[in-house]
Scaffold this motif. Structure first.
Motif, short mmCIF file in Angstrom:
data_model
loop_
_atom_site.label_atom_id
_atom_site.label_comp_id
_atom_site.label_asym_id
_atom_site.label_seq_id
_atom_site.Cartn_x
_atom_site.Cartn_y
_atom_site.Cartn_z
N TYR A 58 -8.88 11.02 4.04
CA TYR A 58 -8.09 10.24 3.08
C TYR A 58 -8.99 9.81 1.93
N ARG A 108 -8.95 6.83 -1.43
CA ARG A 108 -8.32 5.70 -2.13
C ARG A 108 -8.36 5.98 -3.62
N TRP A 114 -13.59 0.60 -7.02
CA TRP A 114 -13.47 1.95 -7.58
C TRP A 114 -14.66 2.25 -8.50
N TYR A 167 -3.15 5.61 -1.78
CA TYR A 167 -4.04 6.49 -1.02
C TYR A 167 -3.42 7.88 -0.91
N ALA A 208 -1.90 -0.65 -4.27
CA ALA A 208 -2.96 0.31 -3.93
C ALA A 208 -2.30 1.64 -3.60
N ALA A 249 1.03 5.48 -0.04
CA ALA A 249 0.23 6.61 0.42
C ALA A 249 1.06 7.88 0.35
N ILE A 267 0.85 -1.19 0.00
CA ILE A 267 0.00 0.00 0.00
C ILE A 267 0.88 1.24 0.00
#
Length: 303
Positions: A187, A189, A197, A171, A169, A82, A80
């Motif tokens: 936040y 995604r 999505w 974010y 992924a 971010a 992930i």
């Protein structure tokens, strides 16, 4: 012990500080206006892009679907990514601390390895102290014109990471302006472009009863819409973060101005009380001197 001279100097010093605070407050208010205008314009554009994606998926043929966007390579465990928009300016209170705690709590609930990109050194240090791996650092934009190059760098790096499978992924975390509290962490995604999505996009409704259609080649249209969706999402997050930063500074300046006004009121009270005491002492000395002269004059007459 306070004297009239020392109180006068303190009053002048407080007035000078108040003048600086008022200037900084005016600058923060003016800057907020610029970012709020940008966010407002982006809101309309974001809605337009989102509706374009809604139109695309609603017009998607059931028997011969358009090829999907390129999926990231399979990896052993989810990774992930971010991006966290912080602040490196002063007088913003707990701006970075609140955001870092929110990021740590949110990402801690998600399975998989984490990779963080930060905008701002202060939030980078806070996230590192929290045990989160920060692999990329960006400088905080100094104005509206500096946001576009920053977002372009992020999009390029994110696309590379998704293509080579190092991220599954993506974010974004930032502070968003709020009327009651000034700002608050949120936040979004962004990636991958999967069923979840699409489902989130389907929550938007096409504004007319006419079924939308896509003119031209479908796959290039999808790529263009997705690119604009990612760009406007990152741009809006950055603009909202900068607006929140200035809102925090504005509130700090308002509190400082109120404290200075209270201090000036107290110093003025002390000054007037001290001045009145000095006047009373001078009058007492004059009266005492006058009485002494009268007593001397009376003795002379008796003598």
């Amino acid at each position: 012990m306070q004297t009239l001279e020392s109180l006068s100097r303190k009053i002048e010093g407080a007035r000078d500080i108040k003048s600086v605070v008022r200037t900084m407050k005016a600058m923060a208010a003016a800057t907020i206006g610029q970012y709020e205008l940008a966010v407002g314009s982006l809101g309309d554009y974001y809605q337009t892009v989102a509706l374009g994606l809604v139109a695309y998926f609603q017009s998607e043929p059931a028997s011969n679907p358009t090829p999907p966007a390129k999926e990231p390579q399979q990896v052993a465990a989810p990774v992930i990514g971010a991006v966290v928009f912080g602040s490196d300016q002063g007088l913003v209170g707990s701006f970075n601390d609140t955001l870092a705690a929110f990021v740590a709590q949110t990402l801690g609930a998600l399975p998989g390895r984490k990779e963080l990109w930060t905008v701002g050194e202060r939030v980078q240090h806070l996230l590192t102290d929290a045990g989160l791996p920060v692999t990329t650092h960006f400088l905080v934009p100094t104005g509206i014109k500096a946001i576009t190059p920053l977002v372009a760098q992020m999009l390029l790096k994110a696309q590379e990471a998704l293509d080579n499978g190092s991220l599954t992924a993506f974010y974004i975390f930032h502070n968003r302006p709020r009327e009651a509290t000034g700002y608050g962490p949120v936040y979004q995604r962004l990636l991958p472009l999967d069923a979840q999505w699409k489902q989130e996009l389907r929550a938007l409704h096409w504004p007319t009863k006419t079924r939308p259609q896509v003119a031209g080649a479908r796959f290039p249209t999808l790529r263009a819409l997705v690119g604009e969706f990612l760009f406007v999402s990152l741009f809006r997050a950055c603009a909202e973060s900068l607006a929140s930063e200035n809102a925090s500074r504005l509130r700090a300046m308002q509190r400082a101005e109120k404290s200075i006004d209270e201090l000036l009121g107290e110093l003025a009270h002390q000054y007037h009380r001290k001045r009145q005491s000095a006047i009373d002492e001078e009058l007492f000395d004059v009266v005492s001197g006058f009485e002494a002269l009268n007593a001397d004059h009376a003795r002379e007459k008796r003598g």
